[in-house]
Design a protein around this motif. Structure first.
Motif, mmCIF file in Angstrom:
data_model
loop_
_atom_site.group_PDB
_atom_site.id
_atom_site.type_symbol
_atom_site.label_atom_id
_atom_site.label_comp_id
_atom_site.label_asym_id
_atom_site.label_seq_id
_atom_site.Cartn_x
_atom_site.Cartn_y
_atom_site.Cartn_z
ATOM 1 N N PRO A 48 -24.355 43.184 -15.948
ATOM 2 C CA PRO A 48 -26.051 43.061 -16.025
ATOM 3 C C PRO A 48 -25.067 43.989 -17.229
ATOM 4 C CG PRO A 48 -24.821 44.475 -14.366
ATOM 5 C CD PRO A 48 -24.394 43.118 -14.155
ATOM 6 N N MET A 49 -23.940 44.343 -17.162
ATOM 7 C CA MET A 49 -23.836 45.183 -18.863
ATOM 8 C C MET A 49 -23.351 44.225 -18.922
ATOM 9 S SD MET A 49 -21.635 47.721 -20.630
ATOM 10 C CE MET A 49 -21.769 48.495 -19.573
ATOM 11 N N CYS A 50 -22.726 43.323 -19.460
ATOM 12 C CA CYS A 50 -22.896 41.956 -20.650
ATOM 13 C C CYS A 50 -23.970 41.686 -21.502
ATOM 14 C CB CYS A 50 -22.013 40.864 -19.900
ATOM 15 S SG CYS A 50 -21.962 39.576 -21.141
ATOM 16 N N ILE A 51 -25.401 41.251 -19.729
ATOM 17 C CA ILE A 51 -26.559 40.985 -20.584
ATOM 18 C C ILE A 51 -27.205 42.522 -21.395
ATOM 19 C CG2 ILE A 51 -29.182 40.594 -19.799
ATOM 20 C CD1 ILE A 51 -27.310 39.073 -17.371
ATOM 21 N N SER A 52 -27.785 43.443 -20.738
ATOM 22 C CA SER A 52 -27.763 44.992 -21.652
ATOM 23 C C SER A 52 -26.652 44.664 -23.871
ATOM 24 C CB SER A 52 -26.850 45.768 -21.178
ATOM 25 O OG SER A 52 -28.012 46.398 -20.330
ATOM 26 N N LEU A 53 -25.689 44.040 -23.464
ATOM 27 C CA LEU A 53 -24.846 44.804 -24.864
ATOM 28 C C LEU A 53 -25.347 43.508 -24.900
ATOM 29 C CD1 LEU A 53 -22.834 45.872 -26.070
ATOM 30 C CD2 LEU A 53 -21.450 43.558 -25.312
ATOM 31 N N ALA A 54 -25.727 41.852 -24.985
ATOM 32 C CA ALA A 54 -26.085 41.350 -25.244
ATOM 33 C C ALA A 54 -27.704 42.146 -26.057
ATOM 34 C CB ALA A 54 -26.596 40.075 -25.651
ATOM 35 N N PHE A 55 -28.402 42.091 -24.888
ATOM 36 C CA PHE A 55 -30.049 42.117 -25.588
ATOM 37 C C PHE A 55 -29.816 43.283 -26.874
ATOM 38 C CE2 PHE A 55 -30.826 39.208 -23.216
ATOM 39 C CZ PHE A 55 -32.143 38.656 -23.539
ATOM 40 N N ALA A 56 -29.222 44.571 -26.311
ATOM 41 C CA ALA A 56 -29.092 45.787 -27.840
ATOM 42 C C ALA A 56 -28.203 45.359 -28.827
ATOM 43 C CB ALA A 56 -28.071 46.939 -26.767
ATOM 44 N N MET A 57 -27.277 44.263 -28.780
ATOM 45 C CA MET A 57 -27.266 43.535 -30.361
ATOM 46 C C MET A 57 -28.183 43.019 -31.174
ATOM 47 S SD MET A 57 -24.015 41.481 -31.861
ATOM 48 C CE MET A 57 -24.073 40.313 -30.941
ATOM 49 N N LEU A 58 -28.842 42.406 -30.141
ATOM 50 C CA LEU A 58 -30.142 41.950 -30.804
ATOM 51 C C LEU A 58 -31.026 42.762 -31.543
ATOM 52 C CD1 LEU A 58 -31.369 38.419 -31.302
ATOM 53 C CD2 LEU A 58 -32.454 38.894 -29.187
ATOM 54 N N ALA A 59 -31.165 43.113 -30.223
ATOM 55 C CA ALA A 59 -32.340 44.959 -30.898
ATOM 56 C C ALA A 59 -32.435 45.282 -32.707
ATOM 57 C CB ALA A 59 -32.498 45.923 -30.604
ATOM 58 N N LEU A 60 -30.275 45.117 -33.413
ATOM 59 C CA LEU A 60 -30.240 45.546 -34.373
ATOM 60 C C LEU A 60 -31.491 44.811 -35.484
ATOM 61 C CD1 LEU A 60 -26.634 45.597 -34.378
ATOM 62 C CD2 LEU A 60 -27.817 47.712 -34.954
ATOM 63 N N GLY A 61 -31.914 43.663 -35.056
ATOM 64 C CA GLY A 61 -32.780 42.517 -35.309
ATOM 65 C C GLY A 61 -34.269 42.825 -36.293
#
Length: 433
Positions: free
Chosen positions: A93-106
């Motif tokens: 879950p940490m990896c999934i949260s991290l990836a989508f949070a990074m996507l939220a930057l754009g």
């Protein structure tokens, strides 16, 4: 035992430039509603010479809520690309949260709101800026955990070389998330595929040598998010006691598994409300694995009831007792279709033509074509080089409790310094490859 958990998260979507080094600062304490009985002192080694309070409290709360919500969702429908629902489930879950949070930057507008809401963030509790700063600090804390526990995590964008991402996005990507960026010609599929697989093989210490098998030549961006954990049991299992025993996959299926054995003092307890036995095995360092064994016929009930409340209950009822422990040695892997799962959790626009990712290139017409999550969890005897005799506890002169994981069970790996859930798994069949 030594446990190794490589995890790989693959998204096709849009971006560009060359790799940048991460730029981390020292973080502060984290408080999590999943553990309301502990708090941690502020970090006094901050570069400014004093502790400061960062917004990690709400971040980790939301990450925990997301982890359990995601588990309940994927457990109920299988989440596999073949939608069988009868395979092992392994994910970070940490990896999934991290990836989508990074996507939220754009992301912008409704697309941004869906991503953050899907990750269980509430605008009334935390601003977007605080979310990214919290992830920045959390990455630092998890990857600088000290001896005995090795955690490596990160993100990489493989970008079509004709795209020109905005400078602000690139700066935030590298400074907040330490992301790598590589220019690629996706039309040269063989070379791009080799580059991606070589990158992941290097980052996961050779555990995964082929993440992608074929690259779509029309892809504009590939986002790979990974986490690698290597840990040792504080009390390793002695391989000489491992022997073949029956494992009951379901009422009609019995398989032979290598069953590890250890006797000693363990934290264990029974949750009468949720009908399951919980056993906690600590690693060296500050992580621990919670093994949850449902009572007969109660697997789905237990899986659907996992929550922060359940974790709080377990931390209350666990107590040291004399245990004869039988635990299967296994290598479990899983692949999840994140597009379908996140879609049901409200993250919709990012996968459609309504996606607003103008923060990436300045142009709105970009979307993710898919999202695949791959994970592997290995459970075995290996650990410290201490002898078997020195790893055995002196136990009271009483009849030990026998805890045998010989039917489907759930595993949860928690970094107890930050109260972050790193991995979750539902092991249906330990012999499944």
């Amino acid at each position: 035992m030594k446990a190794i958990f490589p995890l790989f998260f693959l998204i096709a979507g849009i971006l560009a430039n060359r790799p940048y080094p991460p730029n981390f600062v020292n973080p502060n304490s984290i408080y999590n509603k999943c553990d309301i009985y502990e708090s941690y002192p502020q970090d006094m080694n901050h570069p400014n010479g004093e502790g400061r309070r960062m917004p990690n409290q709400v971040l980790v709360n939301s990450n925990s809520d997301f982890a359990f919500k995601f588990f309940r969702q994927v457990s109920s429908n299988g989440g596999h690309r073949d939608s069988s629902g009868k395979k092992n489930i392994v994910f970070s879950p940490m990896c999934i949260s991290l990836a989508f949070a990074m996507l939220a930057l754009g992301a912008r507008a409704n697309t941004l709101n869906q991503i953050l809401t899907g990750l269980d963030f509430k605008p009334s509790e935390i601003q977007e800026k605080m979310i990214h700063e919290g992830f920045h600090d959390l990455i630092y804390m998890l990857t600088n955990g000290g001896s005995g526990l090795q955690v490596e995590m990160g993100n990489c964008l493989f970008v079509q070389n004709q795209l020109h991402p905005q400078e602000q996005f690139l700066n935030e990507l590298r400074n907040i998330y330490g992301g790598d960026i590589y220019l690629e010609n996706f039309k040269n599929t063989a070379e791009t595929e080799q580059h991606i697989n070589n990158y992941i093989e290097r980052k996961t210490h050779g555990k995964i040598s082929k993440l992608v098998d074929g690259v779509n030549p029309v892809t504009e961006i590939l986002l790979v998010s990974y986490i690698y954990m290597k840990a040792k049991w504080k009390k390793p299992f002695d391989p000489k006691y491992t022997e073949e025993r029956d494992f009951y996959v379901d009422p009609y299926t019995v398989v032979k598994v290598p069953m590890m054995f250890q006797m000693g003092m363990f934290e264990t307890g029974h949750d009468d409300e949720r009908s399951c036995t919980i056993l906690k095995l600590p690693y060296e360092g500050h992580a621990a694995a919670y093994f949850i064994l449902p009572d007969k016929g109660q697997l789905e009930r237990v899986a659907s009831s996992l929550s922060c409340g359940a974790l709080r209950t377990w931390k209350k009822i666990l107590s040291q007792s004399s245990v004869n422990l039988y635990l299967p040695r296994c290598l479990a892997s899983g692949e999840l279709n994140l597009k379908d799962i996140m879609y049901t959790m409200g993250v919709i626009d990012v996968f459609t033509d309504r996606a607003d990712l103008t923060g990436i290139t300045g142009q709105p017409q970009h979307r993710l074509s898919g999202a695949i999550h791959k994970a592997m969890m290995m459970i075995d005897e290996r650990g410290t080089e201490a002898s078997a005799a020195s790893s055995m506890d002196l136990v009271p002169m009483s009849m030990p409790t026998i805890v045998t994981f010989d039917s489907p069970f759930i595993v949860m790996v928690v970094d107890e310094h930050t109260n972050s859930i790193l991995f979750m798994a539902k092991i249906i069949n330990p012999t499944e490859k």
